[in-house]
Every structure is written in structure tokens, then in C-alpha cells.
Design an enzyme around this catalytic site. Structure first.
Site, PDB file in Angstrom:
ATOM      1  NE  ARG A  99     -40.109 -41.156   6.953  1.00 52.36           N
ATOM      2  CZ  ARG A  99     -39.876 -41.934   8.378  1.00 52.36           C
ATOM      3  NH1 ARG A  99     -39.362 -43.054   8.375  1.00 52.36           N
ATOM      4  NH2 ARG A  99     -40.455 -41.460   9.518  1.00 52.36           N
ATOM      5  CG  HIS A 144     -37.299 -39.880  13.157  1.00 52.92           C
ATOM      6  ND1 HIS A 144     -37.567 -40.413  12.057  1.00 52.92           N
ATOM      7  CD2 HIS A 144     -37.000 -40.684  14.148  1.00 52.92           C
ATOM      8  CE1 HIS A 144     -37.502 -41.983  12.295  1.00 52.92           C
ATOM      9  NE2 HIS A 144     -37.285 -42.008  13.560  1.00 52.92           N
ATOM     10  CD  GLU A 189     -42.263 -45.247  15.134  1.00 51.12           C
ATOM     11  OE1 GLU A 189     -42.051 -45.370  16.408  1.00 51.12           O
ATOM     12  OE2 GLU A 189     -42.416 -46.406  14.541  1.00 51.12           O
ATOM     13  CG  ASN A 327     -42.580 -45.770  10.977  1.00 51.15           C
ATOM     14  OD1 ASN A 327     -42.699 -45.703  10.068  1.00 51.15           O
ATOM     15  ND2 ASN A 327     -42.077 -45.063  11.782  1.00 51.15           N
ATOM     16  CE1 TYR A 329     -39.024 -51.802  11.969  1.00 53.35           C
ATOM     17  CE2 TYR A 329     -40.467 -49.895  12.630  1.00 53.35           C
ATOM     18  CZ  TYR A 329     -39.294 -50.315  12.391  1.00 53.35           C
ATOM     19  OH  TYR A 329     -38.504 -49.298  11.598  1.00 53.35           O
ATOM     20  CD  GLU A 394     -39.296 -46.121  10.651  1.00 58.65           C
ATOM     21  OE1 GLU A 394     -39.031 -46.722  11.592  1.00 58.65           O
ATOM     22  OE2 GLU A 394     -39.007 -44.800  10.966  1.00 58.65           O
TER      23      GLU A 394
HETATM   24  C1  NOJ Z   1     -39.313 -46.555  14.454  1.00 55.56           C
HETATM   25  C2  NOJ Z   1     -38.449 -45.342  14.612  1.00 55.56           C
HETATM   26  O1  NOJ Z   1     -38.983 -44.458  13.691  1.00 55.56           O
HETATM   27  C3  NOJ Z   1     -36.909 -45.568  14.161  1.00 55.56           C
HETATM   28  O2  NOJ Z   1     -36.426 -44.476  14.625  1.00 55.56           O
HETATM   29  C4  NOJ Z   1     -36.447 -46.960  14.694  1.00 55.56           C
HETATM   30  O3  NOJ Z   1     -35.105 -47.043  14.568  1.00 55.56           O
HETATM   31  C5  NOJ Z   1     -37.326 -48.347  14.419  1.00 55.56           C
HETATM   32  N1  NOJ Z   1     -38.567 -47.964  14.907  1.00 55.56           N
HETATM   33  C6  NOJ Z   1     -36.813 -49.411  14.868  1.00 55.56           C
HETATM   34  O4  NOJ Z   1     -36.969 -49.455  16.361  1.00 55.56           O
END
Ligand code: NOJ
Length: 504
Positions: A99, A144, A189, A327, A329, A394
Site C-alpha cells: 500500500r 496520506h 486517518e 490502522n 496500534y 497498519e
Molecule cells: C499512522 C499513519 O498513517 C502513519 O503515517 C504513521 O507513520 C503511523 N501511524 C505511525 O505513527
């Protein structure tokens, strides 16, 4: 729907150990595993040929003090020149998809559709062709975070005209790449760009438009996404047959204790629901409308700061997401702000968030590791939107600059395990997963201080050499076996935190 209900009931009756056994930690057949990047974070070549200036070029050149190490993405990973090497690395690791995002001002130097850069477009055609030639599916993100500076000078995402400018830009890319690209992301995002870019200085354009900027930006993002979707439907879908989705950053929001179930739901609605609810049901979540109206009134605003969609717009927006890109995390525990009992409103959501002291933290200060939150969030998405086609675009871990990245491998192992349980035991319709990121890259305001790559990049060296990390070797094995692999024992890892409950 039925499938996951039955699966959940069966699993509720057997132990977790047994469930892991059921789940086996293999990937379902057809499950797509890939990796990703974003134009400004990797390409470099910020002013080659006729490329126009974008908000990030402008921001880092004029405000280097905002970036942790004063760096910028002028060169970054040099992927503009090294894309063939990148593709070779993606292929040798064994990923199914890559991607990447397109830099709007590289394709449209004036920002608008009156001038199309031949060189800019050719770069993306070459990258796409290289991926296809190597059997890797290209997934393209149209935006992005790096819109043209000239558009920002007219208000950027706070100016509704951006909707049509975005659609015109998207049309050029569908036309140019759509024969090969079958999965598109409109916008990556929106929360980040709107919250951090229009109500704080953390991301470009770094405008502090207190109270108003974020929701106005979000409103236009939703319209731009929906109109682009409709345009694709009308002009391209029949002949190109692709799918279009948005990518949202969705954390795990868990109740601090059982009395905060509603609070956790509210947190989810203010995060994922803000964009996803309109796309699946035509309007903002009720709780957002009620809360923002209430807090706006308490602040003396004559009307809610959350804009309203007309009926016409609701009809355009409703049903414009072929899949939900996520995404993910990190996670938070959520509870109600006790100040509200005194009639004091500190935030629109009325919530406070915390983490457990046992959760390890990555080098990114916000990235607390809590794998269980991933499964929790996926089940919530399943229940909220009728188990939509879901792509985790992500997921990844930031560390220091080292090659023996055991922390990262541990993170992937634990998070993927939770995802597989959510898919195979609980029936969550997750069809794809993307590692963030293939390369160490420019991590926005953190510059090059936080490294997310499974491949190291030497940013100080003019050649920007790439060196594989241990996590790349681990992924290579996972991808060839289509099964999670055990985690190697750390030896000399300087980034290891000892005694963590999640280390196996
Ligand atoms: C989400 C973002 O889409 C990406 O650009 C970023 O590097 C990561 N989070 C980590 O922060």
C-alpha cells in the site's frame, strides 16, 4: 452474523487454551498480508521535475522546530529513486500487497486538475507496474496527509471546495492506474489530519482553529470520500471493478471497570464512529451529535460545532465504503470525567483515558502495547457495522535504531494472535493485514527518532542504504508458512524491556 455468534458461543464454553488450539495461529486461506508506506514519509525528491509544494514541504521548511530532530522528508528513504529496490525487498519478504500513497502535488503541480505532471504520473505508473510484474498487489492511498500548499492557503480541509478538487485529482489517478489497482483508499486517518492538523501543531498545516477546525475538516473529508466513491461508481466501476474504502485510526477503547461500558462505547463513537457511522448509516453517531451540541451550548455557541449533513448529502454519503480500513496500534482504558458531575465540561466526549502501568511503551510516547485491545476493537467493529469487510492497513511498533528488534517481533506475534482469534474464533470479517512499515521512514513530528520499519534505512548516508532487521526475517518465515512463528529469544537487544508479561 450467524457464523460469529455460533463461534462465540462455542468458544465461551471452552477454555482460552482450547480456543488457541482451535485458532491454530495459521492465516485463513485467501487472507492477504502486506505492508505499506506513505509518499511524504518515504519518497524524498521533494522538488524534482515540476512537483508542486505540499503542506508538509512548507511546514518542515518553515517550522523545523516542530520536528523532534529538526529533520524533514526532502530525501527521506529516497524511494522516488529506489522504488525498484523497495519492491524487490517487499517481494523477497513475501508480502502479498504493498500500500503506497500518491503525492497530490507531484501529480498536480498547481494543485488543480489543469496541469498534470507527466513525470509525476509516470513515477506512480512505474511503481504500480513494478509491483504487478513482481506479483504484488498494489493498494493505492489517494491522500496520506500531503495536500498542495496552494489549497491550504485557501483553507485546505476547512474549505468545502476541496471536495471537488479532491474528486478531480482522484479521477486522474483512477484513469491512470485503475486498470492495475483494484483496491483504493481515499483518505488515510482523517482523525489525525483534522485533530492534529487543524486544532494543534502536531501535524501540518498546524493551524489551531480551536473547537471548530477539527469537525469542519472531518465534515469535508467525509464529503470528499463519498463524492469520490460515487464518481468511481459512475465512471469506473464497471470497467475497472475495484473497491474503495477509507482508512481510520481505531484504538482499543476498553472500560476502566464494568461501570464504564457506555464510556468505552462513547470513546469508540468519537473515534471510529465519527467517520464510519456516516459512511455506513448516513449520519454522525447520535452520541456525538448530542454531546457536541451540549458542550457547544455550554460554551455559548449559538449552534452545535458539529456540522450537519443535509438530506441530500446523507443520501450521497450513506453506503460509500466497500471495506473498512483500520490502522491499529494501541489501546486505552476509558472512564467518565468526574468534573461533569459539577457541570464542568472539559471535552466533547466527556471522557478521560488512561493505561495500565503494566503496559510496555514503544519509543512513540503514545504507543502502549496491549494486544488484547486489538481483538476487543475488531469485535466492536464487527458488532457496530454488521461485520463489514475489514482491512487492517497498519499495525506496527516503533523502536530505537537497532537491527535486533525483538520488541517489534513480540509485538507482531501478540497482536497477530489476537487478530487471528478475532477472525477464526469470533468470526470478525478481517480480510487483510498490513505491516507498518516496510522501511524506517520520516515519522512526521517525530522525524527519524522513531523507527517503525522492518528494514533499517541509513538516513545519514547519501545512499540511504537498506538493511533488513530481525523482524523482516521473522516476517519472511511467517509469510512462507502462512502461520505465526515462535519468537526468537533476545540476545543483545538494547531496546528490550525485561520482565514484560507479554514476552514469551
Ligand atoms: C499512522 C499513519 O498513517 C502513519 O503515517 C504513521 O507513520 C503511523 N501511524 C505511525 O505513527
Amino acid at each position: 452474523m450467524k457464523r460469529y455468534l455460533i463461534a462465540t458461543i462455542i468458544c465461551a464454553t471452552i477454555s482460552t487454551v482450547c480456543c488457541c488450539d482451535v485458532v491454530k495461529l495459521t492465516f485463513p486461506s485467501g487472507f492477504s498480508l502486506g505492508t505499506g508506506s506513505a509518499a511524504y514519509q518515504v519518497e524524498g525528491a521533494w522538488n524534482v521535475s515540476d512537483k508542486g509544494e505540499n503542506v508538509w514541504d512548507y511546514y518542515v521548511h518553515n517550522h523545523p522546530e516542530i520536528i523532534a530532530d529538526g529533520s524533514n522528508g526532502d530525501v527521506a528513504c529516497n524511494s522516488y529513486y529506489k522504488y525498484k529496490e523497495d519492491v524487490a525487498l517487499i517481494k523477497s519478504t513475501g508480502f502479498d500487497f504493498y500500500r503506497f500513497s500518491v503525492s497530490w502535488s507531484r501529480v498536480l503541480p498547481t494543485g488543480f486538475a489543469n496541469v498534470i505532471s507527466e513525470d509525476g504520473l509516470q513515477y506512480y505508473k512505474n511503481l504500480t507496474a513494478e509491483l504487478v510484474a513482481n506479483g504484488i498487489e498494489p493498494i493505492v492511498t489517494l491522500y496520506h496527509w500531503d495536500h498542495p500548499q496552494v489549497i491550504e492557503e485557501m483553507g485546505g480541509w476547512t474549505n468545502e471546495l476541496i471536495v471537488d478538487w479532491f474528486v478531480a485529482y482522484a479521477r486522474i489517478l483512477f484513469e491512470a492506474l485503475g486498470d492495475s489497482v483494484k483496491r483504493w483508499v481515499t483518505i488515510n486517518e482523517p482523525d489525525s489530519i483534522c485533530g492534529d492538523g487543524y486544532e494543534s501543531t502536531r501535524l501540518a498545516p498546524g493551524k489551531i482553529i480551536t473547537d471548530i477546525g477539527k469537525y469542519l475538516c472531518g465534515h469535508n473529508v467525509i464529503k470528499a470520500h463519498a463524492k469520490t466513491y460515487r464518481m468511481y461508481e459512475e465512471e469506473f466501476r464497471d470497467r475497472q471493478g475495484g473497491v474503495i474504502g477509507i482508512v481510520l485510526p481505531v484504538s482499543g477503547y476498553l472500560p476502566y471497570n464494568s461501570s464504564y461500558e457506555d464510556a468505552a462505547d462513547t470513546a469508540f463513537q468519537f473515534n471510529c464512529g465519527w467517520m464510519a457511522h456516516p459512511l455506513y448509516f448516513g449520519d454522525y453517531p447520535e452520541i456525538m451529535k448530542t454531546r457536541v451540541a451540549l458542550v457547544s451550548e455550554s460554551q455559548g455557541y449559538p449552534r452545535s460545532r458539529l456540522p450537519e449533513f443535509s438530506d441530500e448529502w446523507k443520501a450521497i454519503i450513506n453506503g460509500t465504503n466497500d471495506y473498512l480500513g483500520i490502522n491499529h496500534y494501541t489501546s486505552r482504558f476509558v472512564y467518565n470525567d468526574p468534573d461533569e458531575e459539577l457541570g464542568i465540561y472539559n471535552s466533547d466526549s466527556g471522557l478521560l483515558m488512561t493505561v495500565d502501568s503494566s503496559w510496555p511503551v514503544a519509543t512513540s510516547s503514545w504507543l502502549y502495547v496491549y494486544p488484547e485491545g486489538f481483538g476487543y476493537m475488531l469485535r466492536k467493529v464487527r458488532d457496530e457495522y454488521n461485520n463489514p469487510s475489514t482491512w487492517v492497513m497498519e499495525n506496527g511498533y516503533s523502536g530505537a535504531d537497532n537491527l535486533e528488534d525483538y520488541d517489534r517481533i513480540n509485538y507482531f506475534y501478540e497482536y497477530l494472535k489476537e487478530m487471528l482469534i478475532a477472525v477464526k474464533r469470533d468470526g470478525c470479517n478481517v480480510e487483510g493485514y498490513g505491516v507498518w512499515s516496510i522501511l524506517d521512514n520520516f515519522e512526521w513530528a517525530d522525524g527519524y527518532t522513531n523507527r517503525f520499519g522492518i528494514i533499517r534505512v541509513e538516513f545519514d548516508d547519501a545512499d540511504t542504504n537498506r538493511t533488513t532487521k530481525l523482524s523482516q526475517a521473522w516476517w519472511k518465515k511467517v509469510l512462507s508458512k502462512r502461520k505465526l512463528q515462535s519468537v526468537p529469544t533476545p540476545t543483545t537487544n538494547t531496546n528490550t524491556r525485561t520482565g514484560l508479561p507479554w514476552q514469551k
